[in-house]
Design an enzyme around this catalytic site. Structure first.
Site, PDB file in Angstrom:
ATOM      1  N   ASP A  87     -14.909 -83.807  64.051  1.00 36.23           N
ATOM      2  CA  ASP A  87     -14.774 -82.512  64.185  1.00 36.23           C
ATOM      3  C   ASP A  87     -16.165 -82.044  64.817  1.00 36.23           C
ATOM      4  OD1 ASP A  87     -12.811 -80.023  62.845  1.00 36.23           O
ATOM      5  OD2 ASP A  87     -14.715 -79.382  63.455  1.00 36.23           O
ATOM      6  N   HIS A 109      -2.774 -81.317  62.991  1.00 34.48           N
ATOM      7  CA  HIS A 109      -4.019 -82.195  62.659  1.00 34.48           C
ATOM      8  C   HIS A 109      -4.285 -82.322  61.035  1.00 34.48           C
ATOM      9  CE1 HIS A 109      -5.295 -78.334  63.659  1.00 34.48           C
ATOM     10  NE2 HIS A 109      -6.106 -78.182  62.701  1.00 34.48           N
TER      11      HIS A 109
HETATM   12  P1  DGP Z   1      -7.915 -75.765  62.204  1.00 33.63           P
HETATM   13  O1  DGP Z   1      -8.467 -74.486  61.937  1.00 33.63           O
HETATM   14  O2  DGP Z   1      -7.259 -76.369  60.838  1.00 33.63           O
HETATM   15  O3  DGP Z   1      -6.817 -75.407  63.231  1.00 33.63           O
HETATM   16  O4  DGP Z   1      -9.012 -76.835  62.717  1.00 33.63           O
HETATM   17  C1  DGP Z   1      -9.216 -76.907  64.006  1.00 33.63           C
HETATM   18  C2  DGP Z   1     -10.491 -77.860  64.062  1.00 33.63           C
HETATM   19  O5  DGP Z   1     -10.778 -78.190  65.398  1.00 33.63           O
HETATM   20  C3  DGP Z   1     -11.866 -77.138  63.645  1.00 33.63           C
HETATM   21  O6  DGP Z   1     -12.365 -77.477  62.498  1.00 33.63           O
HETATM   22  C4  DGP Z   1     -12.766 -77.223  64.763  1.00 33.63           C
HETATM   23  C5  DGP Z   1     -12.115 -78.228  65.516  1.00 33.63           C
HETATM   24  N1  DGP Z   1     -12.421 -78.434  66.998  1.00 33.63           N
HETATM   25  C6  DGP Z   1     -11.902 -77.103  67.834  1.00 33.63           C
HETATM   26  N2  DGP Z   1     -11.910 -77.362  69.029  1.00 33.63           N
HETATM   27  C7  DGP Z   1     -12.482 -78.753  69.188  1.00 33.63           C
HETATM   28  C8  DGP Z   1     -12.933 -79.633  70.240  1.00 33.63           C
HETATM   29  O7  DGP Z   1     -13.081 -79.389  71.260  1.00 33.63           O
HETATM   30  N3  DGP Z   1     -13.430 -80.798  69.812  1.00 33.63           N
HETATM   31  C9  DGP Z   1     -13.493 -81.181  68.403  1.00 33.63           C
HETATM   32  N4  DGP Z   1     -14.045 -82.436  68.322  1.00 33.63           N
HETATM   33  N5  DGP Z   1     -13.051 -80.632  67.436  1.00 33.63           N
HETATM   34  C10 DGP Z   1     -12.696 -79.221  67.916  1.00 33.63           C
END
Ligand code: DGP
Length: 113
Positions: A30, A99
């Site tokens: 994340d 996810h």
């Molecule tokens: P949710 O809030 O459950 O939809 O979680 C989305 C998660 O995705 C949040 O913890 C941050 C992560 N996230 C958002 N954009 C990116 C990205 O571009 N790369 C990565 N590795 N994680 C991301």
């Protein structure tokens, strides 16, 4: 379904720290970790939310959970970790590609906020 950040990660259009990949799913760290270990497991199939899954996705959903456990073990947190699926904006979902969050490496409280 509209293209999301996560389909761009699957298609290698944006970079991610990928820790696991197979024919059904991908897992990567994340970008905004909430614990020492914070990994997202996503299906290649672009399901927006868990609520959009059907019985046809039973094997896929089982695979996501079993893969999450395997990753937790590989990350050294197999004895204590938390899995979270936020379904819908009011539950905290911000990326509309299903996810499973794997969180570990610290203690957690209950109930979550
Ligand atoms: P949710 O809030 O459950 O939809 O979680 C989305 C998660 O995705 C949040 O913890 C941050 C992560 N996230 C958002 N954009 C990116 C990205 O571009 N790369 C990565 N590795 N994680 C991301």
């Amino acid at each position: 379904m509209a293209d999301t950040l996560f389909s761009k990660i699957i298609n290698r259009e944006i970079p991610a720290n990928i820790v696991h990949e197979d024919d059904l799913c991908l897992a990567f760290r994340d970008i905004n970790p909430q614990a020492p270990v914070h990994i997202l497991v996503i299906p290649r199939k672009p399901l927006p939310r868990l609520a959009d899954a059907t019985s046809a996705d039973r094997d896929l959903l089982g695979h996501l959970l079993l893969t999450a456990n395997r990753i937790a073990v590989a990350e050294g947190i197999g004895d204590a970790y938390r899995l979270i699926v936020n379904n819908g904006a009011d539950a905290g979902q911000s990326v509309f590609h299903l996810h499973v969050h794997i969180l570990g490496g610290r203690s957690f409280t209950w109930p979550p906020g």
